[in-house]
Design a protein around this motif. Structure first.
Motif, short mmCIF file in Angstrom:
data_model
loop_
_atom_site.label_atom_id
_atom_site.label_comp_id
_atom_site.label_asym_id
_atom_site.label_seq_id
_atom_site.Cartn_x
_atom_site.Cartn_y
_atom_site.Cartn_z
N GLU A 89 3.93 1.49 -1.10
CA GLU A 89 4.57 1.62 -2.41
C GLU A 89 3.59 2.14 -3.45
N ALA A 90 2.34 1.68 -3.37
CA ALA A 90 1.33 2.16 -4.31
C ALA A 90 1.18 3.67 -4.16
N SER A 91 1.18 4.14 -2.92
CA SER A 91 1.04 5.57 -2.68
C SER A 91 2.22 6.34 -3.28
N LEU A 123 0.84 -1.20 0.00
CA LEU A 123 0.00 0.00 0.00
C LEU A 123 0.88 1.25 0.00
#
Lengths: 363, 224
Positions: free
Chosen positions: B119-121, B117
């Motif tokens: 890293e996605a951000s 999550l």
């Protein structure tokens, strides 16, 4: 300067083979590049390095005119500054945000009005209407995948990176979404790099395929090229499908599709609309050779052909047959001698319909 | 029961808890996400108040903030007062004493946030700081509240450190626990009993709150 992607990275791991991958291709040639290989081949590491989520010890990554990584020159661009869309294997949707909130997450640079318009556009494009206020855990796997893709695409990235985009789904959904994903990628016309270990996904999604094995890029070529003319035994073993040929579905009955390939008719497992272009994929070990037809068998495909090539393959022999299209069969040496198979001899190739895999393709 | 002592105690506990949100959250973030190999050195220092006798901790704080130390002198130069036996001095001591009670729940909560999550951000363009406030904190609410409430409750019951650093000044540094001690010394058992019961009820209520809250969150996001 050509719109080019150039990757050259080295990374070592304590308990695994090190990764030393080199890959260079032009974007005009391939909007969608597939990194294909077995698990542990290093394809995810390459993808994460391109995203800036993993740092190779040495190497360079260039995307068009921008250098994202150059360890020699000390350049390390953070993932935030690469303008990429990245979709992780498990989608990594934010559980505290709604569908709309997830899509809007990366849009903080836009004004509220623009942001709403963009979210709306994505909801429309990815068929998420009615789900805007749902939380990710209320969605099906396919819906989650669409939200993740919408979120990655919403900020208009320069490059889209997808890590095993379909592997978290059950098989029927995966088959259906494979087609949807390809259509979407074509419509977005966004340069993308897709990691997968599934050969059907590779054929279906890729304009260009880079085959990876043991941390290296072994072959780069069009999907058909890589499958039908593997550069070496390692690639051949990785792809595992010797015959890939273009055809069209001309009839569809009782789940069985009839496909025309260069004037030859073949029956395979269907589920495709009449007229749709497909790749016909056959593994060499699924082809049985016969000396003159002995009559009825349960197999649906009996193809008359002529032997045009014999390649020894350990205890087995790869026999290349021209039966309106080139087909590769694998038989034992004993069978080859008994049947008297040599160059030019006529044979009948028998393939069960279940062994004729059809993968939809773009024309 | 001395309402002045209760007021001093609650003021001290609230300010300690707020200060620990400001100081403890960045420390916990660093402890969770830093890849520095000597990180355990800092981890051990943060945990030290858990095992150290309050008198030892209090003694060192007293020396550190006293008029002969650089910190004490600097404070006197700026504010014109001395830290020992003042409410401010007591606050500094409380913050240090309750540090692990805040930082450890914070760090545990951060550690449970899925790295994918985060890293996605990052790939969506959010800086590390923005990711922290927009993603990590909302996903760690239970841990953040637990840390704040635990440090509050821990400060309520503080005795040794208060006595060493704050002394026993009515309305300034005399907290509830000191008040009980004074009452017992003066053989005023009924006053001591009232105050003790009060502290028991408050502490129990605080812990009830923490356990109930964490249980609810646990049911919504089952651990993987």
């Amino acid at each position: 300067m050509a719109a080019e992607v150039a990757i050259e990275i080295t990374k070592t791991f304590p308990a695994r083979a090190c990764i030393s991958a080199e890959l260079k291709y032009e974007l005009q040639q391939a909007t969608a590049l597939v990194l294909f290989g077995p698990s542990g081949s290093g394809k995810t590491t390459v993808l994460r390095s391109i995203a800036g989520l993993e740092w190779p010890e040495r190497g360079r990554i260039r995307f068009i005119s921008r250098t994202w990584l150059d360890t020699a020159a000390g350049i390390r661009v953070a993932p935030q500054d690469r303008q990429i869309g990245y979709m992780a294997q498990d989608y990594a949707l934010f559980p505290t945000h709604t569908v709309a909130g997830n899509i809007a997450y990366g849009l903080s640079a836009l004004t509220a009005a623009e942001r709403n318009r963009r979210v709306d556009e994505m909801v429309e494009l990815f068929q998420l209407r009615g789900l805007e206020t749902s939380k990710p855990r209320e969605l099906s796997g396919g819906q989650q995948q669409r939200v993740a893709l919408a979120r990655a695409v919403a900020p208009r990235p320069q490059l889209l990176l997808l890590d095993e985009p379909l592997s978290a789904l059950d098989i029927p959904t995966r088959m259906q979404l494979r087609g949807e994903l390809r259509t979407l990628l074509k419509r977005l016309a966004l340069p993308s790099i897709i990691v997968t270990h599934d050969w059907a996904e590779t054929l279906s999604l890729g304009d260009l395929v880079a085959v990876m094995g043991e941390g290296q890029v072994i072959q780069v070529g069009s999907p058909q090229e890589v499958f039908c003319r593997p550069a070496n035994a390692t690639v051949a073993q990785i792809v595992g499908v010797e015959t890939v040929i273009e055809g069209h579905v001309i009839e569809e009955a009782d789940g069985l599709a009839t496909v025309r390939v260069n004037g030859t008719l073949l029956k395979g497992l269907g589920g495709y609309a009449i007229g749709s272009p497909v790749f016909v994929c056959v593994r060499a070990e699924d082809v049985v050779l016969e000396q003159g037809s002995t009559g009825l068998t349960s197999a649906r495909n009996h193809l008359n052909g002529k032997v045009i090539g014999i390649i020894p393959h350990g205890v087995m022999v790869h026999v290349k047959i021209d039966c309106g299209f080139p087909l590769v069969a694998m038989v034992t040496r004993g069978a080859q001698q008994e049947l008297g198979i040599e160059l030019g001899s006529p044979v009948v190739a028998i393939i069960k319909a279940g062994a004729v895999h059809l993968v939809s393709r773009m024309e | 029961m001395s309402w002045t002592a209760i007021w001093v105690t609650f003021k001290l506990a609230s300010l300690t808890s707020m200060a620990l949100l400001v100081i403890g959250l960045p420390i916990a973030y660093w402890l969770t996400f830093s890849k520095w190999r000597w990180k355990f050195l800092v981890e051990s220092i943060v945990a030290l108040p858990l095992v150290l006798p309050p008198t030892v901790l209090g003694f060192y704080i007293l020396v550190a903030i006293g008029p002969h130390s650089p910190i004490g002198r600097l404070y006197t130069d700026i504010v014109g007062q001395t830290l020992p036996f003042s409410f401010q001095g007591l606050l500094v001591a409380s913050i240090l004493y309750s540090l692990p009670f805040a930082v450890q729940p914070f760090a545990t909560a951060f550690d449970q946030v899925d790295r994918n999550l985060i890293e996605a951000s990052w790939t969506l363009g959010l800086s590390k700081a923005k990711t922290f406030f927009k993603l990590i904190i909302p996903l760690s609410t239970a841990g953040v509240i637990t840390g704040a409430v635990l440090s509050f409750a821990h400060t309520l019951g503080e005795f040794g450190v208060v006595l060493m650093v704050g002394g026993n000044i009515e309305g300034v540094t005399r907290t509830v626990s000191i008040d009980i001690y004074d009452d017992v010394q003066a053989l005023n058992y009924s006053a001591a009993a009232n105050t003790a019961l009060f502290l028991l009820v408050v502490s129990y209520a605080v812990l009830l709150f923490i356990y109930a809250m964490n249980r609810k969150v646990w049911a919504v996001w089952p651990q993987k």
